[in-house]
Design a protein around this motif. Structure first.
Motif, PDB file in Angstrom:
ATOM      1  N   UNK A   1       0.867  -1.177   0.000  1.00  0.00           N
ATOM      2  CA  UNK A   1       0.000   0.000   0.000  1.00  0.00           C
ATOM      3  C   UNK A   1       0.903   1.227   0.000  1.00  0.00           C
ATOM      4  N   UNK A   2       0.690   2.105  -0.961  1.00  0.00           N
ATOM      5  CA  UNK A   2       1.473   3.331  -1.061  1.00  0.00           C
ATOM      6  C   UNK A   2       0.597   4.539  -0.791  1.00  0.00           C
ATOM      7  N   UNK A   3       1.055   5.419   0.071  1.00  0.00           N
ATOM      8  CA  UNK A   3       0.319   6.635   0.406  1.00  0.00           C
ATOM      9  C   UNK A   3       1.051   7.801  -0.244  1.00  0.00           C
ATOM     10  N   UNK A   4       0.419   8.448  -1.216  1.00  0.00           N
ATOM     11  CA  UNK A   4       1.121   9.504  -1.942  1.00  0.00           C
ATOM     12  C   UNK A   4       0.198  10.332  -2.803  1.00  0.00           C
ATOM     13  N   UNK A   5       0.769  11.357  -3.417  1.00  0.00           N
ATOM     14  CA  UNK A   5       0.042  12.183  -4.364  1.00  0.00           C
ATOM     15  C   UNK A   5       0.077  11.571  -5.751  1.00  0.00           C
ATOM     16  N   UNK A   6      -0.376  12.320  -6.736  1.00  0.00           N
ATOM     17  CA  UNK A   6      -0.474  11.757  -8.082  1.00  0.00           C
ATOM     18  C   UNK A   6       0.887  11.348  -8.631  1.00  0.00           C
ATOM     19  N   UNK A   7       1.938  12.140  -8.357  1.00  0.00           N
ATOM     20  CA  UNK A   7       3.261  11.788  -8.848  1.00  0.00           C
ATOM     21  C   UNK A   7       3.804  10.534  -8.199  1.00  0.00           C
ATOM     22  N   UNK A   8       3.663  10.438  -6.885  1.00  0.00           N
ATOM     23  CA  UNK A   8       4.162   9.264  -6.163  1.00  0.00           C
ATOM     24  C   UNK A   8       3.422   8.000  -6.579  1.00  0.00           C
ATOM     25  N   UNK A   9       2.105   8.106  -6.716  1.00  0.00           N
ATOM     26  CA  UNK A   9       1.320   6.929  -7.095  1.00  0.00           C
ATOM     27  C   UNK A   9       1.698   6.450  -8.492  1.00  0.00           C
ATOM     28  N   UNK A  10       1.974   7.385  -9.400  1.00  0.00           N
ATOM     29  CA  UNK A  10       2.375   7.006 -10.758  1.00  0.00           C
ATOM     30  C   UNK A  10       3.717   6.268 -10.734  1.00  0.00           C
ATOM     31  N   UNK A  11       4.660   6.782  -9.944  1.00  0.00           N
ATOM     32  CA  UNK A  11       5.984   6.144  -9.864  1.00  0.00           C
ATOM     33  C   UNK A  11       5.883   4.764  -9.220  1.00  0.00           C
ATOM     34  N   UNK A  12       5.135   4.657  -8.138  1.00  0.00           N
ATOM     35  CA  UNK A  12       5.014   3.370  -7.450  1.00  0.00           C
ATOM     36  C   UNK A  12       4.316   2.335  -8.333  1.00  0.00           C
ATOM     37  N   UNK A  13       3.306   2.775  -9.049  1.00  0.00           N
ATOM     38  CA  UNK A  13       2.600   1.842  -9.949  1.00  0.00           C
ATOM     39  C   UNK A  13       3.556   1.317 -11.016  1.00  0.00           C
ATOM     40  N   UNK A  14       4.338   2.200 -11.597  1.00  0.00           N
ATOM     41  CA  UNK A  14       5.298   1.797 -12.634  1.00  0.00           C
ATOM     42  C   UNK A  14       6.368   0.891 -12.048  1.00  0.00           C
ATOM     43  N   UNK A  15       6.811   1.203 -10.832  1.00  0.00           N
ATOM     44  CA  UNK A  15       7.859   0.413 -10.189  1.00  0.00           C
ATOM     45  C   UNK A  15       7.406  -1.012  -9.937  1.00  0.00           C
ATOM     46  N   UNK A  16       6.168  -1.172  -9.453  1.00  0.00           N
ATOM     47  CA  UNK A  16       5.682  -2.494  -9.068  1.00  0.00           C
ATOM     48  C   UNK A  16       5.135  -3.312 -10.235  1.00  0.00           C
ATOM     49  N   UNK A  17       4.921  -2.688 -11.366  1.00  0.00           N
ATOM     50  CA  UNK A  17       4.286  -3.385 -12.500  1.00  0.00           C
ATOM     51  C   UNK A  17       4.950  -4.715 -12.844  1.00  0.00           C
ATOM     52  N   UNK A  18       6.285  -4.784 -12.929  1.00  0.00           N
ATOM     53  CA  UNK A  18       6.895  -6.070 -13.293  1.00  0.00           C
ATOM     54  C   UNK A  18       7.043  -7.046 -12.138  1.00  0.00           C
ATOM     55  N   UNK A  19       6.693  -6.635 -10.921  1.00  0.00           N
ATOM     56  CA  UNK A  19       6.968  -7.463  -9.748  1.00  0.00           C
ATOM     57  C   UNK A  19       5.903  -8.515  -9.476  1.00  0.00           C
ATOM     58  N   UNK A  20       4.680  -8.237  -9.918  1.00  0.00           N
ATOM     59  CA  UNK A  20       3.577  -9.134  -9.594  1.00  0.00           C
ATOM     60  C   UNK A  20       3.010  -8.915  -8.211  1.00  0.00           C
ATOM     61  N   UNK A  21       3.570  -7.955  -7.460  1.00  0.00           N
ATOM     62  CA  UNK A  21       3.061  -7.654  -6.119  1.00  0.00           C
ATOM     63  C   UNK A  21       1.857  -6.725  -6.248  1.00  0.00           C
ATOM     64  N   UNK A  22       0.697  -7.112  -5.740  1.00  0.00           N
ATOM     65  CA  UNK A  22      -0.483  -6.243  -5.824  1.00  0.00           C
ATOM     66  C   UNK A  22      -0.225  -4.904  -5.135  1.00  0.00           C
ATOM     67  N   UNK A  23      -0.645  -3.829  -5.782  1.00  0.00           N
ATOM     68  CA  UNK A  23      -0.412  -2.490  -5.251  1.00  0.00           C
ATOM     69  C   UNK A  23      -1.716  -1.719  -5.150  1.00  0.00           C
ATOM     70  N   UNK A  24      -1.922  -1.068  -4.002  1.00  0.00           N
ATOM     71  CA  UNK A  24      -3.092  -0.217  -3.789  1.00  0.00           C
ATOM     72  C   UNK A  24      -2.606   1.147  -3.312  1.00  0.00           C
TER      73      UNK A  24
END
Length: 357
Positions: A111-134
């Motif tokens: 779970x990532x707590x952030x603004x629009x920029x942080x959420x975009x970066x975290x989503x991109x970071x986790x995309x290849x990991x297979x770890x569910x992200x909210x």
């Protein structure tokens, strides 16, 4: 079944983050029997070896934590994983190192707590990991798309309103125009809300084109009916009117608030003083509204992981907690609607927005 989840806070700090972390850990433990790990210093903690992370023991997360501003996990608004600034000034892709750090934590969800920029970066970071992200939206600017409120906004507005309450007596006592500069990197949500709540005479935001001439004329009208002082709220991103013959020679030392006060004093012949709230808006004890919002969003974020519903953001909409695909959120900021309720309310109250309307 998700059994070990992580949480991190990213981007600028704000009030309500500790309440969010607490809600996530309590819901995970009491609702699902899971353990929660807090990642320290946002994504920077993932670069350390061993990874900077701490177990979140629900028995040690008392209600006192929810009253505290900031984030006890720490945060970062620098260190883009895909273009990380190195000591020699070069940029390096360190996303692989961060993903390796996540794997070392053996997380079943993040779970990532952030603004629009942080959420975009975290989503991109986790995309290849297979770890569910909210994602959970937090920003005093309140500019995250598809949510009516973000954690931290309510407290920032309360602080700006209190500042206006304190500036008004000083302005009246010395017959001054008091200019209050508030945060709002790309949006004027704090400025317009505080202006209405604090009884400002003028509010300037980036969403409404304004000129110094219109502001000066409004203050002149106030003086014509016996007012000897005025309250002006300006968002940091409101920009400067193009009144100066040579804008470069007239540039402010510390933002638009100082610039505006100097120009108003020159144009009206009356004293004007600028107050820049800056980071004061971030660090206060969270309001009850921010604690409630943080708790509701934190609980729902955990439940989304339990439902296997990753790649979503929890949001507040129509007095309900909903979830929105992150694909609809990232890259889309929510600015003040020029025809929306708050703008119409401000105009109806006689507050000048610096335009011709």
């Amino acid at each position: 079944m998700t059994k070990r989840i992580g949480i991190l806070t990213s981007g600028g700090d704000c009030a309500g983050l500790n309440a969010t972390i607490r809600a996530v850990a309590l819901r995970a433990h009491h609702g699902h029997g899971w353990t929660t790990v807090g990642v320290r210093y946002g994504t920077l903690g993932l670069l350390e070896r061993p990874v900077e992370a701490v177990p979140l023991d629900p028995d040690r997360l008392s209600a006192a934590l929810a009253r505290q501003g900031g984030t006890f996990l720490g945060s970062t608004n620098r260190g883009d994983p895909f273009a990380f600034l190195m000591p020699d000034g070069s940029r390096m892709d360190r996303s692989g190192e961060m993903l390796d750090g996540l794997k070392q934590l053996r997380l079943d969800g993040l779970i990532g707590v952030g603004g629009d920029g942080s959420l975009a970066i975290l989503r991109k970071l986790l995309a290849p990991s297979g770890i569910p992200f909210v994602g959970i939206p937090k920003t005093i600017d309140n500019d995250v798309g598809h949510t009516e409120r973000a954690v931290g906004y309510s407290t920032a507005v309360a602080i700006a309103t209190e500042a206006l309450d304190r500036l008004q007596p000083t302005g009246t006592s010395h017959e001054r125009t008091m200019v209050l500069e508030v945060m709002g990197r790309d949006a004027g949500h704090i400025a317009i809300a505080a202006a209405i709540a604090g009884g400002a005479d003028v509010v300037l935001i980036p969403e409404v084109r304004w000129t110094l001439e219109n502001v000066v004329a409004h203050i002149a009208r106030l003086r014509a009916v016996g007012r000897t002082s005025a309250l002006v709220v300006v968002a940091e991103a409101a920009g400067h009117s193009d009144e100066a013959a040579d804008p470069s020679a007239d540039a402010p030392d510390h933002g638009v608030g100082e610039w505006l006060a100097k120009r108003l004093a020159r144009a009206t012949g009356a004293e004007a003083r600028a107050t820049v709230l800056g980071h004061v808006q971030r660090g206060a004890m969270p309001t009850a509204e921010d604690r409630l919002l943080a708790s509701a969003l934190g609980v729902r974020a955990v439940d989304l992981l339990a439902e296997g519903k990753g790649d979503h953001m929890v949001a507040w909409w129509n007095r309900q907690v909903i979830d929105v695909p992150l694909s609809k959120v990232v890259g889309r900021s929510r600015t003040v609607d020029p025809d929306g309720t708050l703008i119409r309310t401000a105009r109806a109250l006689g507050i000048c927005l610096g335009d011709a309307a």
